[in-house]
Design an enzyme around this catalytic site. Sequence first.
Site, mmCIF file in Angstrom:
data_model
loop_
_atom_site.group_PDB
_atom_site.id
_atom_site.type_symbol
_atom_site.label_atom_id
_atom_site.label_comp_id
_atom_site.label_asym_id
_atom_site.label_seq_id
_atom_site.Cartn_x
_atom_site.Cartn_y
_atom_site.Cartn_z
ATOM 1 N N ASP A 328 0.871 -1.113 -0.027
ATOM 2 C CA ASP A 328 0.064 -0.146 0.172
ATOM 3 C C ASP A 328 0.871 1.419 -0.148
ATOM 4 O O ASP A 328 1.974 1.291 0.543
ATOM 5 C CB ASP A 328 -0.997 -0.027 1.203
ATOM 6 C CG ASP A 328 -1.709 1.207 1.423
ATOM 7 O OD1 ASP A 328 -2.676 1.391 0.513
ATOM 8 O OD2 ASP A 328 -1.458 2.139 2.242
ATOM 9 N N GLU A 382 1.160 -0.679 -5.168
ATOM 10 C CA GLU A 382 0.175 0.381 -5.367
ATOM 11 C C GLU A 382 0.889 1.816 -5.662
ATOM 12 O O GLU A 382 0.997 2.523 -4.627
ATOM 13 C CB GLU A 382 -0.748 0.594 -4.159
ATOM 14 C CG GLU A 382 -2.147 1.496 -4.408
ATOM 15 C CD GLU A 382 -2.422 2.340 -3.405
ATOM 16 O OE1 GLU A 382 -3.438 2.736 -3.295
ATOM 17 O OE2 GLU A 382 -1.744 2.628 -2.167
#
Length: 663
Positions: A328, A382
């Site tokens: 993330d 990401e």
Amino acid sequence: MLQLVEDDPWLQPYEANLQTRLDYFLQRTAEIDKNYGSIQNYALRHKELGFNYDKKLKGWHYREWAPAAKSLSLIGDFNKWDASKHPLSNVGNGIWELFISEKDGLKHLSQVKVKVESDHGFADKIPAYTKYAVQNPETHDFTACLWHPAEEFQWTDQKFNLKKIGAPLIYECHTGMAQEKEGVGTYAEFEKEVLPRVKALGYNCIQLMAVAEHPYYGSFGYHVSNFFAPSSRFGTPDELKSLINTAHNMGIAVIMDIVHSHAVKNEAEGLNNFDGSGHQYFHEGGKGYHEGWDSKLFDYGKEEVERFLLSNVRYWLEEFHFDGFRFDGVTSILYHHHGNGVGFDHYDKYFKDGVDWDSVRYLQLASTVAKSVKPDCILIAEDMSGMPGMCQPIEAGGLGFDYRLGMGIPDSWIKLLKHKADEDWKMDEIWNVLSNRRYKEKTIAYAESHDQAMVGDKTIAFWLMDKEMYWHMSKDDDNLVIDRGIAMHKMIRLVTASAGGEGYLNFFGNEFGHPEWLDFPREGNDWSYKYARRQWSLVDNKKLKYIYLNDFDKAMIKLLDKKIVLAAPAAQLINMDETNQVLIFERANLIFIFNFSPSNSIPDYKFWVPKKGKYKYVLNSDDKKFGGHGRVDEKVVHESFEENGENYLAIYAVNRAAFVLER
């Protein structure tokens, strides 16, 4: 010349930067090999710090890194929270340690904390490497809980082979909201009720969100406090292991949404100000604070921080048998500016403007550790910046990830749905977004993820159908808004999945057009769980139209898997017709045909095909079983014909429909 530069001549002016990046990594790995023997040894800090049981001595070695602390004492229910009974000794290099025997009363599920004395006084902390933390239901405070069951979890997933997964077809999930009840779902409920749905739909991988412990449920799991502890609000560590074990025995891989980009700022539950210095695990001052996320930012240049995070990567792979990670917030990791307000419109932005080279090196080390522990693991970044080499081997000048998330794809769909009428959709815009990705760098395509489903936005289904979904989803209820919505929902997902990348992701429930949004219990909604769940009863009700979307998704996933579409070379454009809003391309020897027009159904629509022969239908979104109108006879076999030495097909290209033909 680095392979990355050979592949992309535009990188030639930055070859020295790329080489410096590689050298910085190689210098670090050489130091690690010299001092620790290997990077695998380096990533074993969780076996040295925290609680580690000694079978011979029948007790625990407890060690903590707290360089600025003046004293540390272990407190808990076993010693009646008396700080005088079990002080730790400072053994140098900021490390404190204590051996505590079973005879002292410490045992499985003992609740413990460490009392830290600093220049600012005393504070009770949760040990940094704790593997289980529990929340008091009355005070809501978290306490570390010693996890040492009498019997180790017995894995039965030895026959699971990650190599057989192939291109990842990912079902993104959140354990807590996986149930229909208004409350928090558990690992056990997920294992029993959701995994069979994943298997039936044909997805070969689940991506679990909110795994590591986080004090605020509404953070979606992104404000992590205890990086080695699976969230206890969903169950025990062994129950998470059971979920993963069962998934593996179903042939389903499990990847973890791992958050190494930041940490919760809470001092009582998390790492913040652990030793009283204010900058132990994180950068000092404003550099260590993310204003947009209201969270703390790691100092990736510190060895103990590096070891903490790399050991965390190894821990989840080995201890819980995870099959990889979706990292993330990679853009935030990579740059000092965290991508805030920056348009990545020039290569200088990747190499000269605000790049955090310690962070780049950390990501290279993290991918190295992961691949050394589980060579076939899946690593997804990401990153919205488009950092060159993200998904290229480190020795080629890259960062060693396998896939990047195609973050521009869902954004483009939302923009179209919000700002353009159907008749104004341009095929070249759709094609360019889906086909625009870096050479040799694989992408996970998705039409929508959890981000697009949150309060403040809408799912694609809700953008298309909105409030009409409340009243007109019965199969015997004809409604033009619902009719359009179902047709477009299927087309958007199929074109995204087939042309957008080398993997595909769906946020669970969206495959059947889950209505409404996501909203966790919070003060603003009176702590309601009404929108923090999945309404499976909607798709299970055979009288409702949700089943149409569900069955189409199942057929689409089956086709992508059976025909090995996503492992094939990128889709090749065959026909782009802006007048009729028709888009046609070839991939994996299949012909994908999309007619986005709201009104133009074209008999004998002619288009070029790369090979002559007979073509049959293998998927038809207009099939009545998928909520279509049945305007096309799927039994018809189309035979190519020759014009001017070229091969052509002619089909009935009905509006708002997609077809897949196989030669």
